[in-house]
Design a protein around this motif. Structure first.
Motif, PDB file in Angstrom:
ATOM      1  N   ARG A  90       2.740   5.389  -4.898  1.00  0.00           N
ATOM      2  CA  ARG A  90       1.483   6.315  -3.841  1.00  0.00           C
ATOM      3  C   ARG A  90       0.492   4.868  -3.221  1.00  0.00           C
ATOM      4  O   ARG A  90      -0.324   5.135  -2.623  1.00  0.00           O
ATOM      5  CB  ARG A  90       0.392   6.911  -4.833  1.00  0.00           C
ATOM      6  CG  ARG A  90       1.193   8.477  -4.754  1.00  0.00           C
ATOM      7  CD  ARG A  90       0.587   9.520  -6.435  1.00  0.00           C
ATOM      8  NE  ARG A  90       0.105   9.226  -7.168  1.00  0.00           N
ATOM      9  CZ  ARG A  90      -0.528   9.603  -8.267  1.00  0.00           C
ATOM     10  NH1 ARG A  90      -1.310  10.988  -8.572  1.00  0.00           N
ATOM     11  NH2 ARG A  90      -0.374   9.277  -9.517  1.00  0.00           N
ATOM     12  N   TYR A 136      -0.338   5.635   3.849  1.00  0.00           N
ATOM     13  CA  TYR A 136       0.265   6.242   2.546  1.00  0.00           C
ATOM     14  C   TYR A 136       0.998   7.594   2.503  1.00  0.00           C
ATOM     15  O   TYR A 136       0.283   8.310   3.195  1.00  0.00           O
ATOM     16  CB  TYR A 136      -1.598   6.082   1.864  1.00  0.00           C
ATOM     17  CG  TYR A 136      -2.370   4.688   1.778  1.00  0.00           C
ATOM     18  CD1 TYR A 136      -1.355   3.306   0.727  1.00  0.00           C
ATOM     19  CD2 TYR A 136      -2.206   3.773   2.658  1.00  0.00           C
ATOM     20  CE1 TYR A 136      -1.698   2.177   0.285  1.00  0.00           C
ATOM     21  CE2 TYR A 136      -3.004   2.471   2.321  1.00  0.00           C
ATOM     22  CZ  TYR A 136      -2.889   1.834   1.575  1.00  0.00           C
ATOM     23  OH  TYR A 136      -2.833   0.734   1.654  1.00  0.00           O
ATOM     24  N   SER A 138       0.003   9.900   0.845  1.00  0.00           N
ATOM     25  CA  SER A 138      -0.664  11.575   0.405  1.00  0.00           C
ATOM     26  C   SER A 138      -0.936  11.130   2.921  1.00  0.00           C
ATOM     27  O   SER A 138      -1.699  12.037   2.642  1.00  0.00           O
ATOM     28  CB  SER A 138      -2.012  10.677  -0.017  1.00  0.00           C
ATOM     29  OG  SER A 138      -2.960   9.631   0.479  1.00  0.00           O
ATOM     30  N   GLN A 139      -1.281  10.590   3.136  1.00  0.00           N
ATOM     31  CA  GLN A 139      -1.482  11.022   4.956  1.00  0.00           C
ATOM     32  C   GLN A 139       0.216  11.346   5.766  1.00  0.00           C
ATOM     33  O   GLN A 139      -0.124  11.417   6.944  1.00  0.00           O
ATOM     34  CB  GLN A 139      -1.643   9.196   5.071  1.00  0.00           C
ATOM     35  CG  GLN A 139      -2.883   8.890   4.522  1.00  0.00           C
ATOM     36  CD  GLN A 139      -3.096   7.611   5.250  1.00  0.00           C
ATOM     37  OE1 GLN A 139      -2.880   6.259   4.904  1.00  0.00           O
ATOM     38  NE2 GLN A 139      -4.426   6.989   6.125  1.00  0.00           N
ATOM     39  N   ARG A 145       7.828  12.175   3.816  1.00  0.00           N
ATOM     40  CA  ARG A 145       7.984  12.183   2.456  1.00  0.00           C
ATOM     41  C   ARG A 145       8.975  11.532   2.115  1.00  0.00           C
ATOM     42  O   ARG A 145       9.571  10.664   1.704  1.00  0.00           O
ATOM     43  CB  ARG A 145       6.593  12.355   1.383  1.00  0.00           C
ATOM     44  CG  ARG A 145       5.681  11.809   1.458  1.00  0.00           C
ATOM     45  CD  ARG A 145       4.478  12.594  -0.049  1.00  0.00           C
ATOM     46  NE  ARG A 145       4.301  13.588   1.170  1.00  0.00           N
ATOM     47  CZ  ARG A 145       2.717  14.545   0.772  1.00  0.00           C
ATOM     48  NH1 ARG A 145       2.769  13.901  -0.727  1.00  0.00           N
ATOM     49  NH2 ARG A 145       2.451  15.234   0.842  1.00  0.00           N
TER      50      ARG A 145
END
Length: 348
Positions: A90, A136, A138-139, A145
């Motif tokens: 992360r 990242y 989370s974005q 992902r």
């Protein structure tokens, strides 16, 4: 690279002993895309982890081409492994996640900084994430992902790609998009790929060959078409789609449904007949003495086929799938009495 699994046995003994694999043998050809399909507890993930080197078998051997690799440590197997929940770092960008496996190689074989940059950017483009390399996890969306996780697995030039339910955490629409993308990617790279799934549609759409597992054994293996249309057992037939289980009789090669109250013909044996919903013919009036009388309890007209759910006189659940045209012609409604006749059945 080909993978050969010979008589693999694995028992977990923590708590109550559980046999996860019971004498499994399988040949996977170079460049093949194989689906390990089965319910929870069937042994498919354990087999994948043993191939990867994350678990070791109690008995049996693993061969990569002609190389015996049963006790080879995971770091020496050159395996690309993709997990269901991505397992991305992360605190690292997309670029750094993909580059990780290259940067931790031994110094003697580690590529230079420019080579790593070139390779990572090529993989970013390959998985359709151009412009996202500095973001990242989370974005990113779930599908993005998962593509990063796949690029990271490919970065180390694996000899094989192993995927453990890679789309299980994604919604239905994204899963379908990623399935098509993965199939195209495989056709481009031709890397030997094994993926675990409990989703029949996913296995049928993606795989060159489907391996159906149950209770630590292989029930059947073959092309998606063969496994679906020529199931080797009642379990395979059951697991690969909806079906109706009908009382019937068999005499030689002759099979028929057994009507309610009908006597078993002389010389015949009682059997259970299986029929897919799309093989069930519906009529407003009985066309045959063996037609099954049923009452409609639900109709779902959405999609290219209309799903009709029914109960027979004994309360047994039955289902049929009709074309929109036939449904309109029959003018069916909930509560109506209809008569069913299977057009094709299987006997196990």
């Amino acid at each position: 690279m080909g993978i050969r699994v010979e008589n693999i046995k694995k028992t977990f003994t923590s708590g109550k002993a559980f046999t996860a694999l019971d004498g499994v043998s399988l040949n996977i050809r170079t460049g093949e895309l194989i689906a390990l399909l089965g319910p929870s507890g069937s042994g498919k993930t354990t087999l994948l982890r043993i191939i990867a080197g994350l678990e070791f078998a109690d008995e049996g051997e693993i061969y990569f081409d002609s190389e015996e690799a049963s006790h080879t440590p995971v770091q020496n197997r050159r395996v690309g492994f993709v997990f269901q929940h991505y397992a991305l770092f992360r605190h690292m960008t997309v670029f750094d996640n993909i580059a990780f496996g290259l940067r931790v190689k031994d110094k003697a074989v580690r590529p230079g900084k420019d080579k790593i940059h070139e390779k990572v950017m090529r993989l970013v483009d390959l998985v359709h994430l151009s412009g996202f390399h500095d973001r990242y996890p989370s974005q990113l969306s779930g599908g993005q992902r998962q593509r990063v996780a796949l690029a990271r697995a490919l970065a180390v030039d694996p000899r094989m790609l192993l995927l453990d339910e890679p789309f299980g955490a994604l919604d239905s629409k994204v899963r379908k998009e990623l399935r098509r993308w993965l199939r195209r990617l495989h056709d481009e790279l031709h890397i030997t790929t094994v993926f675990v799934t409990h989703d029949q549609e996913e296995a049928m759409e993606l795989a060159d060959r489907v391996v159906v597992m149950n209770d630590g054994r292989i029930e059947q293996e073959g092309t998606p078409e063969r496994v679906y249309h020529s199931p080797a057992s009642a379990f395979v037939y059951d697991f690969l789609g909806n079906y109706n289980a009908l009382d019937g009789w068999r005499r030689g090669k002759e099979c028929h449904t057994l009507g309610h109250g009908e006597s078993l013909p002389e010389g015949a044996e009682r059997v259970r007949l299986f029929a897919r919903p799309h093989d069930m013919d519906i009529a407003r009036n009985p066309q045959d003495m063996r037609a099954i009388r049923a009452r409609i309890i639900h109709i779902n007209p959405a999609g290219p086929l209309v799903s009709v759910e029914m109960e027979d006189d004994l309360g047994k659940f039955l289902q049929a799938a009709l074309t929109q045209e036939k449904f309109t012609t029959l003018d069916l409604c909930k509560g109506q009495i209809v008569y069913l006749q299977p057009q094709e059945t299987k006997v196990f």
